[in-house]
Motif scaffolding. Structure first.
Motif, PDB file in Angstrom:
ATOM      1  N   THR A  92       0.819  -1.210   0.000  1.00  0.00           N
ATOM      2  CA  THR A  92       0.000   0.000   0.000  1.00  0.00           C
ATOM      3  C   THR A  92       0.860   1.270   0.000  1.00  0.00           C
ATOM      4  O   THR A  92       0.348   2.378  -0.154  1.00  0.00           O
ATOM      5  N   LYS A  93       2.161   1.099   0.184  1.00  0.00           N
ATOM      6  CA  LYS A  93       3.039   2.261   0.328  1.00  0.00           C
ATOM      7  C   LYS A  93       3.829   2.595  -0.939  1.00  0.00           C
ATOM      8  O   LYS A  93       4.555   3.578  -0.987  1.00  0.00           O
ATOM      9  N   VAL A  94       3.717   1.744  -1.952  1.00  0.00           N
ATOM     10  CA  VAL A  94       4.416   2.007  -3.220  1.00  0.00           C
ATOM     11  C   VAL A  94       3.435   1.804  -4.365  1.00  0.00           C
ATOM     12  O   VAL A  94       2.454   1.067  -4.236  1.00  0.00           O
ATOM     13  N   GLN A  95       3.714   2.502  -5.482  1.00  0.00           N
ATOM     14  CA  GLN A  95       2.887   2.279  -6.666  1.00  0.00           C
ATOM     15  C   GLN A  95       3.074   0.837  -7.132  1.00  0.00           C
ATOM     16  O   GLN A  95       4.162   0.265  -7.009  1.00  0.00           O
ATOM     17  N   GLY A  96       2.010   0.292  -7.678  1.00  0.00           N
ATOM     18  CA  GLY A  96       2.112  -1.055  -8.222  1.00  0.00           C
ATOM     19  C   GLY A  96       2.785  -1.039  -9.586  1.00  0.00           C
ATOM     20  O   GLY A  96       3.226   0.007 -10.062  1.00  0.00           O
ATOM     21  N   VAL A  97       2.864  -2.188 -10.192  1.00  0.00           N
ATOM     22  CA  VAL A  97       3.464  -2.303 -11.524  1.00  0.00           C
ATOM     23  C   VAL A  97       2.518  -1.650 -12.534  1.00  0.00           C
ATOM     24  O   VAL A  97       1.296  -1.805 -12.433  1.00  0.00           O
ATOM     25  N   GLY A  98       3.055  -0.928 -13.484  1.00  0.00           N
ATOM     26  CA  GLY A  98       2.231  -0.253 -14.486  1.00  0.00           C
ATOM     27  C   GLY A  98       1.420  -1.229 -15.319  1.00  0.00           C
ATOM     28  O   GLY A  98       1.787  -2.393 -15.467  1.00  0.00           O
ATOM     29  N   VAL A  99       0.316  -0.715 -15.855  1.00  0.00           N
ATOM     30  CA  VAL A  99      -0.584  -1.558 -16.640  1.00  0.00           C
ATOM     31  C   VAL A  99       0.076  -1.967 -17.953  1.00  0.00           C
ATOM     32  O   VAL A  99       0.546  -1.100 -18.703  1.00  0.00           O
ATOM     33  N   ALA A 100       0.133  -3.238 -18.213  1.00  0.00           N
ATOM     34  CA  ALA A 100       0.665  -3.799 -19.465  1.00  0.00           C
ATOM     35  C   ALA A 100       2.043  -3.252 -19.820  1.00  0.00           C
ATOM     36  O   ALA A 100       2.339  -3.025 -20.993  1.00  0.00           O
ATOM     37  N   VAL A 101       2.882  -3.019 -18.807  1.00  0.00           N
ATOM     38  CA  VAL A 101       4.228  -2.534 -19.139  1.00  0.00           C
ATOM     39  C   VAL A 101       5.268  -3.650 -19.147  1.00  0.00           C
ATOM     40  O   VAL A 101       6.283  -3.533 -19.808  1.00  0.00           O
ATOM     41  N   ASP A 102       5.010  -4.722 -18.409  1.00  0.00           N
ATOM     42  CA  ASP A 102       6.065  -5.738 -18.350  1.00  0.00           C
ATOM     43  C   ASP A 102       5.595  -7.149 -18.703  1.00  0.00           C
ATOM     44  O   ASP A 102       6.286  -8.114 -18.436  1.00  0.00           O
ATOM     45  N   ASP A 103       4.396  -7.251 -19.302  1.00  0.00           N
ATOM     46  CA  ASP A 103       3.922  -8.604 -19.640  1.00  0.00           C
ATOM     47  C   ASP A 103       3.731  -8.795 -21.141  1.00  0.00           C
ATOM     48  O   ASP A 103       3.144  -9.782 -21.579  1.00  0.00           O
ATOM     49  N   GLY A 104       4.219  -7.825 -21.930  1.00  0.00           N
ATOM     50  CA  GLY A 104       4.090  -7.949 -23.387  1.00  0.00           C
ATOM     51  C   GLY A 104       2.642  -7.884 -23.853  1.00  0.00           C
ATOM     52  O   GLY A 104       2.334  -8.222 -24.989  1.00  0.00           O
ATOM     53  N   GLY A 105       1.731  -7.464 -22.952  1.00  0.00           N
ATOM     54  CA  GLY A 105       0.325  -7.349 -23.346  1.00  0.00           C
ATOM     55  C   GLY A 105      -0.449  -8.652 -23.215  1.00  0.00           C
ATOM     56  O   GLY A 105      -1.622  -8.723 -23.580  1.00  0.00           O
ATOM     57  N   TYR A 106       0.181  -9.698 -22.710  1.00  0.00           N
ATOM     58  CA  TYR A 106      -0.514 -10.972 -22.493  1.00  0.00           C
ATOM     59  C   TYR A 106      -0.376 -11.325 -21.025  1.00  0.00           C
ATOM     60  O   TYR A 106       0.733 -11.572 -20.542  1.00  0.00           O
ATOM     61  N   GLY A 107      -1.475 -11.296 -20.306  1.00  0.00           N
ATOM     62  CA  GLY A 107      -1.474 -11.475 -18.850  1.00  0.00           C
ATOM     63  C   GLY A 107      -0.865 -12.795 -18.417  1.00  0.00           C
ATOM     64  O   GLY A 107      -1.028 -13.822 -19.078  1.00  0.00           O
ATOM     65  N   LEU A 108      -0.142 -12.743 -17.320  1.00  0.00           N
ATOM     66  CA  LEU A 108       0.524 -13.933 -16.796  1.00  0.00           C
ATOM     67  C   LEU A 108       0.051 -14.199 -15.382  1.00  0.00           C
ATOM     68  O   LEU A 108      -0.419 -13.297 -14.692  1.00  0.00           O
ATOM     69  N   ARG A 109       0.192 -15.426 -14.927  1.00  0.00           N
ATOM     70  CA  ARG A 109      -0.251 -15.745 -13.577  1.00  0.00           C
ATOM     71  C   ARG A 109       0.749 -15.212 -12.542  1.00  0.00           C
ATOM     72  O   ARG A 109       1.852 -14.782 -12.888  1.00  0.00           O
ATOM     73  N   SER A 110       0.351 -15.266 -11.289  1.00  0.00           N
ATOM     74  CA  SER A 110       1.205 -14.789 -10.211  1.00  0.00           C
ATOM     75  C   SER A 110       2.485 -15.608 -10.128  1.00  0.00           C
ATOM     76  O   SER A 110       2.480 -16.822 -10.359  1.00  0.00           O
ATOM     77  N   GLN A 111       3.546 -14.941  -9.763  1.00  0.00           N
ATOM     78  CA  GLN A 111       4.837 -15.623  -9.592  1.00  0.00           C
ATOM     79  C   GLN A 111       4.812 -16.643  -8.459  1.00  0.00           C
ATOM     80  O   GLN A 111       5.716 -17.461  -8.348  1.00  0.00           O
TER      81      GLN A 111
END
Ligand code: MTE
Ligand code: MO
Length: 465
Positions: A92-111
């Motif tokens: 809650t104290k940091v911004q999350g990962v940007g929308v579609a910036v690091d998944d190549g536009g294809y959603g991936l499951r949780s690490q």
């Protein structure tokens, strides 16, 4: 063609329980060290357990378990199908990962989700199986990336813009269809299971595999979308006397099967969609036949040809393979239907119940004849049965999730499930199947699975009648 199955002493024998057992052993080694796994054995040092929650993986093919105790906050190599991201101390104290910036536009499951299909250790990766991890399955649908696989000549790579489906033989007008042609016909969608008739093939005589992934993982459910086969056969027009249909794949195996024409006209699908997108290459991209409720082998992938005839074609897959040798030396032929079957997926083989108390027993039931009407669960090895709750929608030819609350008293228990479908067919015991069919046939084992819960909480695969 070179015989790929030539004997190599370094490789395990295909179909051998030993080879499968070795694969399972490697899988379990990693799971048993993972505190988030139901297989956890409590052996991991505390500090490491906290530093690396749910970091388990093993390489497909090489089947090597890789320990991955990471440094907190540091990015490590991604789990299969996931993007490894740094975990902040407080999200809650940091911004999350940007929308579609690091998944190549294809959603991936949780690490943190690491379930993978495991490959049957055959001599070649091209003629092989991979098993769906049923032990952690949720609901009724199998994610496309975890759908079991069975290939006889590897995964064909086909350009859909060049692919053609030919329809000929006893038809009024031979036709060919491009993918674009096929997609112009009215489509329909169905959630349906597929099961290899070899599912459980090593389990006839005695328990061999330890986990439910090994004993039952050759079945999966997807939403399949496509054109009814009858639409395409009507386009070509069946000639009088047409009785059988040959389906042929465009893979290196050029897999062929004969299908009775009544079945072909009744409820088969030429599927190009799976779970909301194009079917995966592993499932037969760009198009597969889906013969609902029949053994998986008939659902020809990478479909390129349909030939109508007045008799079955007697291909390899319906003569020397996919027939069932009986004790008297004759063989059952055309055992197409996948009979009703169920299995408890939690708790299941090699899991560890940490302490007595409440557990929700959960499993899957399915039938090639229709829909599941009832699932009964026994915790005392079949002496008494209770009706499990079926989680809707309960659909024909589809995995149905069932659950039953259970208070474990800490004593030895034998867990079993027994399903009944809407034709009244009741899942038999393994013993009843062996009494009837002997031990020479490997296909179509749909008997009741037993999991023994020891007083220690350890769950194991047993045969119990
Ligand atoms: N062309 C072709 N179709 C095929 C096969 C194959 O090897 N080649 N394997 C069959 C077998 S034995 C099964 S069980 C199913 C598996 O389908 P899946 O890999 O989508 O689970 O496909 C069937 N269709
Ligand atoms: Mo199969």
């Amino acid at each position: 063609m070179k015989n790929l199955a030539s004997s190599d002493p370094a490789l395990p024998k295909p179909h051998s329980p030993e080879a499968l057992q070795e694969q399972e052993r490697q899988f379990l080694e990693a799971e048993q060290r993972d505190p988030a796994s139901p297989y956890y054995r409590g052996s991991e040092p505390q500090a490491q357990a906290q530093a690396a929650p749910a970091r388990r993986r093993f390489m497909l093919g090489a089947m090597a378990a890789v320990g991955t105790a990471g440094v907190p906050g540091m990015a490590a190599a991604a789990t299969p199908g996931a993007k490894e991201r740094t975990v902040p101390p407080d999200a809650t104290k940091v911004q999350g990962v940007g929308v579609a910036v690091d998944d190549g536009g294809y959603g991936l499951r949780s690490q943190f989700e690491t379930e993978v299909r495991t490959r049957y250790p055959t001599k070649t990766t091209e003629s092989s199986w991979s098993f769906t991890p049923l032990q952690n399955s949720i609901g009724m649908v199998t994610p496309s990336g975890l759908h079991y696989e069975r290939h006889h000549g590897g995964i064909a790579t086909i350009d859909p813009s060049k692919h053609m489906l030919y329809v000929h033989g006893m038809v009024k007008q031979a036709k060919k269809f491009s993918m674009a042609d096929l997609k112009r016909f009215p489509a329909l969608s169905r959630l349906m299971f597929l099961e290899c008739s070899g599912n459980g093939l090593t389990e006839w005589a005695k328990p061999t595999l330890k986990t439910v992934q090994g004993t039952h993982g050759l079945t999966s459910t997807s939403e399949w979308v496509g054109v009814p086969l009858s639409t395409i056969l009507n386009e070509a027009g069946l000639k009088p006397g047409a009785k059988w249909l040959l389906a042929e794949g465009g893979d290196a195996a050029v897999m062929t099967r004969s299908i009775p024409i009544e079945k072909a006209m009744k409820d088969c699908l030429l599927a190009y969609g799976q779970n909301g997108e194009a079917i995966r290459p592993e499932q037969g991209y760009p198009i597969r036949l889906f013969v609902s409720g029949y053994e998986g082998n008939m659902s020809i992938k990478w479909l390129r040809r349909l030939e109508v005839s007045d008799m079955p074609f007697m291909t390899r897959e319906e003569t020397s393979k996919y027939t069932d040798l009986m004790p008297d030396g004759t063989a059952l032929q055309f055992s197409f239907l996948m009979e009703a079957k169920s299995v408890i997926t939690y708790p299941s083989g090699e899991m560890l119940l940490q302490k007595p108390g409440f557990y929700e027993i959960s499993g899957l039931a399915w039938s090639g004849r229709g829909s599941i009407k009832r699932v009964e669960v026994s915790v005392d090895g079949g002496k008494s049965w209770r009706d499990a709750t079926l989680h809707g929608p309960v659909l024909p030819i589809c995995h149905t999730r069932f659950t039953l609350p259970w208070e474990w008293d800490g004593k030895e228990a034998i867990l079993q499930s027994r399903c009944t479908d809407d034709t009244g067919y009741v899942q038999p015991t393994i013993k009843a199947l062996v009494d009837e069919r002997g031990l020479s046939s490997v296909y179509h084992l749909n008997g009741i699975q037993s999991w023994k819960v020891a007083a220690s909480g350890e769950v194991s695969n047993v045969h119990h009648y």
